[in-house]
Write an enzyme that holds these catalytic residues in place. Structure first.
Site, PDB file in Angstrom:
ATOM      1  CB  CYS A  62       0.611  16.010  -3.011  1.00 51.89           C
ATOM      2  SG  CYS A  62       1.339  17.630  -4.220  1.00 51.89           S
ATOM      3  CG  HIS A 120       0.504  16.975   1.209  1.00 55.10           C
ATOM      4  ND1 HIS A 120       1.911  16.814   0.847  1.00 55.10           N
ATOM      5  CD2 HIS A 120      -0.044  17.621   0.403  1.00 55.10           C
ATOM      6  CE1 HIS A 120       2.114  18.039  -0.178  1.00 55.10           C
ATOM      7  NE2 HIS A 120       0.779  18.022  -0.722  1.00 55.10           N
ATOM      8  CG  ASN A 122       2.701  21.078  -1.874  1.00 50.15           C
ATOM      9  OD1 ASN A 122       3.284  19.997  -1.596  1.00 50.15           O
ATOM     10  ND2 ASN A 122       1.799  20.967  -2.487  1.00 50.15           N
TER      11      ASN A 122
HETATM   12  N1  ACO Z   1      -0.310  37.036  -4.798  1.00 51.38           N
HETATM   13  C1  ACO Z   1      -1.303  37.957  -4.850  1.00 51.38           C
HETATM   14  N2  ACO Z   1      -2.563  37.575  -5.183  1.00 51.38           N
HETATM   15  C2  ACO Z   1      -2.893  36.424  -5.755  1.00 51.38           C
HETATM   16  C3  ACO Z   1      -1.923  35.520  -5.674  1.00 51.38           C
HETATM   17  C4  ACO Z   1      -0.440  35.805  -5.249  1.00 51.38           C
HETATM   18  N3  ACO Z   1       0.484  34.779  -5.260  1.00 51.38           N
HETATM   19  N4  ACO Z   1      -2.359  34.426  -6.516  1.00 51.38           N
HETATM   20  C5  ACO Z   1      -3.784  34.723  -6.544  1.00 51.38           C
HETATM   21  N5  ACO Z   1      -3.901  35.878  -6.213  1.00 51.38           N
HETATM   22  C6  ACO Z   1      -5.110  36.888  -6.283  1.00 51.38           C
HETATM   23  C7  ACO Z   1      -6.038  36.362  -7.491  1.00 51.38           C
HETATM   24  O1  ACO Z   1      -5.623  37.044  -8.474  1.00 51.38           O
HETATM   25  C8  ACO Z   1      -7.408  36.925  -6.876  1.00 51.38           C
HETATM   26  O2  ACO Z   1      -7.458  38.212  -7.102  1.00 51.38           O
HETATM   27  P1  ACO Z   1      -8.982  38.924  -7.638  1.00 51.38           P
HETATM   28  O3  ACO Z   1      -9.890  38.634  -6.424  1.00 51.38           O
HETATM   29  O4  ACO Z   1      -8.657  40.160  -8.019  1.00 51.38           O
HETATM   30  O5  ACO Z   1      -9.237  38.106  -8.949  1.00 51.38           O
HETATM   31  C9  ACO Z   1      -7.066  36.784  -5.276  1.00 51.38           C
HETATM   32  O6  ACO Z   1      -5.871  36.597  -5.031  1.00 51.38           O
HETATM   33  C10 ACO Z   1      -7.941  35.425  -4.809  1.00 51.38           C
HETATM   34  O7  ACO Z   1      -7.532  34.332  -5.497  1.00 51.38           O
HETATM   35  P2  ACO Z   1      -8.360  33.090  -5.426  1.00 51.38           P
HETATM   36  O8  ACO Z   1      -7.720  31.969  -6.106  1.00 51.38           O
HETATM   37  O9  ACO Z   1      -9.685  33.246  -5.177  1.00 51.38           O
HETATM   38  O10 ACO Z   1      -7.644  32.686  -3.813  1.00 51.38           O
HETATM   39  P3  ACO Z   1      -7.992  31.656  -2.664  1.00 51.38           P
HETATM   40  O11 ACO Z   1      -8.221  32.179  -1.654  1.00 51.38           O
HETATM   41  O12 ACO Z   1      -8.905  30.621  -3.375  1.00 51.38           O
HETATM   42  O13 ACO Z   1      -6.641  31.119  -2.543  1.00 51.38           O
HETATM   43  C11 ACO Z   1      -5.085  29.148  -2.923  1.00 51.38           C
HETATM   44  C12 ACO Z   1      -5.774  30.434  -3.553  1.00 51.38           C
HETATM   45  C13 ACO Z   1      -4.003  29.509  -2.058  1.00 51.38           C
HETATM   46  C14 ACO Z   1      -4.286  28.539  -4.100  1.00 51.38           C
HETATM   47  C15 ACO Z   1      -6.349  28.217  -2.336  1.00 51.38           C
HETATM   48  O14 ACO Z   1      -7.182  28.005  -3.264  1.00 51.38           O
HETATM   49  C16 ACO Z   1      -5.589  26.998  -2.046  1.00 51.38           C
HETATM   50  O15 ACO Z   1      -4.814  26.844  -0.944  1.00 51.38           O
HETATM   51  N6  ACO Z   1      -5.990  25.868  -2.583  1.00 51.38           N
HETATM   52  C17 ACO Z   1      -5.385  24.683  -2.451  1.00 51.38           C
HETATM   53  C18 ACO Z   1      -4.392  23.947  -3.250  1.00 51.38           C
HETATM   54  C19 ACO Z   1      -3.227  23.714  -2.625  1.00 51.38           C
HETATM   55  O16 ACO Z   1      -2.806  23.770  -1.544  1.00 51.38           O
HETATM   56  N7  ACO Z   1      -2.705  22.950  -3.686  1.00 51.38           N
HETATM   57  C20 ACO Z   1      -1.373  22.225  -3.618  1.00 51.38           C
HETATM   58  C21 ACO Z   1      -1.207  21.123  -4.399  1.00 51.38           C
HETATM   59  S1  ACO Z   1      -2.344  19.866  -4.003  1.00 51.38           S
HETATM   60  C22 ACO Z   1      -2.300  19.526  -2.367  1.00 51.38           C
HETATM   61  O17 ACO Z   1      -1.019  19.380  -2.137  1.00 51.38           O
HETATM   62  C23 ACO Z   1      -3.323  19.533  -1.404  1.00 51.38           C
END
Ligand code: ACO
Length: 325
Positions: free
Chosen positions: A108, A246, A276
């Site tokens: 990225c 980004h 993304n």
């Molecule tokens: N739909 C529904 N529920 C979901 C999904 C989905 N797509 N994905 C995960 N869940 C559920 C999980 O199973 C979990 O359920 P549980 O509580 O019953 O176990 C719950 O949602 C919470 O999951 P978390 O992983 O804790 O969610 P979080 O609040 O951390 O959000 C996310 C996840 C959006 C990936 C976040 O961590 C994030 O934005 N991270 C940054 C990563 C990113 O943007 N990466 C891109 C590439 S790197 C870059 O470009 C920066």
């Protein structure tokens, strides 16, 4: 100087609702956690080089230069058409031009790395007109059974034309790429990677990510690298007309804006429309903001990105050319 910008999105558009037909997810979850509403995916017969070619042509058209003037193509991608040769050489072939062409891979952060490489090669003096492209078909790396990653990515391409003008007055020094800073730290290799690769599994693998960890690193490293780039160009955050981050996640974009104390009205966000798109995300957002008359010729802009590696960096640019001010 940056004389032209272009971008391309595949026709195939998937809303959160349409994704929930084959991924266990909902519009509410995706919107709340990431701000993403739509993304575009390539069709079966559409490759990274096709998207890159379209974006490159638009950038050439906007720069109003002949493709034959291009002497260097630096293409950032994680999803090449073939493992080798480089996708850049395929774009060169499609453009029917002679230019030194190669790919770079910083996921990225690829576009910022490509800018840095292109600028260095131009300063060295051998190249005058460079096509810098970010293009990725991230859909090819998605595991539809992994809902925590498959809802976040999309496909697309963006390109810019960098031109070196010799013998122009020094008052024009403040144009183009004013500073560029890049970093990488392999101790975070496992936070965001594919499950396989050429030398390990002979397969490309799927994306896997420790989302919460990546989230924290993103906020920290996007902020510190932008600070560094600002210092290196003797600018402060208030002097920026725009910040083009980004486009990974609206929550990251807002958290960084808050940390950097930059008004959100100056932050370009297009993540809602294409998710993304990895190396394509910055030039795509840039092109979108120019097309909607937000970013204007002569604006001072901060760019920053982070991706797998971890790899990250920032640039300060003044876009356009002084002659048409
Ligand atoms: N739909 C529904 N529920 C979901 C999904 C989905 N797509 N994905 C995960 N869940 C559920 C999980 O199973 C979990 O359920 P549980 O509580 O019953 O176990 C719950 O949602 C919470 O999951 P978390 O992983 O804790 O969610 P979080 O609040 O951390 O959000 C996310 C996840 C959006 C990936 C976040 O961590 C994030 O934005 N991270 C940054 C990563 C990113 O943007 N990466 C891109 C590439 S790197 C870059 O470009 C920066």
């Amino acid at each position: 100087m940056i004389t032209g910008v272009g971008s391309y999105l595949p026709k195939n558009k998937f809303s959160n609702e349409s994704l929930s037909n084959f991924v266990d997810t909902s519009d509410e979850w995706i919107s709340k956690r990431s701000g993403i509403k739509n993304r575009h995916f390539v069709e079966d017969n559409e490759n990274t080089s096709d998207m890159a070619f379209f974006a490159a042509n638009k950038a050439l058209e906007n720069a109003q230069i002949s493709k034959n003037d291009i002497d260097l193509i630096v293409l950032a991608t994680t999803t090449p058409d073939n493992t080798f040769p480089s996708t850049a050489t395929l774009v060169q072939k499609k453009l029917e031009i002679n230019a030194v062409s190669f790919d770079i891979q910083a996921v990225c952060a690829g576009f910022i790395f490509a800018l840095s490489v292109a600028k260095s090669m131009m300063i060295e003096g051998m190249y005058k007109n460079c096509l810098v492209i970010g293009a990725d078909a991230m859909s090819k790396l998605l595991d539809w059974k992994d809902r925590s990653t498959s809802v976040l990515f999309g496909d697309g391409a963006g390109a810019i034309i960098l031109q070196k003008f010799e013998n122009i007055e020094s008052k024009y020094d403040d144009w183009g790429i004013l500073s560029n800073i890049i970093h990488s730290d392999g101790q975070f290799y496992n936070l965001l990677k594919t499950t396989g690769g050429v030398s390990t599994s002979q397969k490309v693998g799927f994306i896997e990510m420790e989302g919460k960890e990546v989230f924290k690193h993103a906020i920290d490293k996007l902020s510190t690298s932008l600070d560094e780039a600002l210092k290196n160009s003797n600018k402060n955050i208030d002097e920026l007309d725009w910040l083009v981050p980004h486009q990974a996640n609206q929550r990251i974009i807002l958290a960084v804006a808050d940390k950097m104390k930059i008004d959100v009205s100056k932050v370009i966000s297009t993540v809602k429309d294409h998710g993304n798109t990895s190396a394509a995300s910055i030039p795509l957002a840039l092109d979108n903001a120019i097309a909607s008359n937000k970013i204007l010729n002569g604006n001072l802009i901060g760019l920053h990105a982070i991706g797998g590696g971890l790899s990250w960096g920032a640039s300060i640019i003044r876009i356009g050319t002084p002659k048409i001010l």
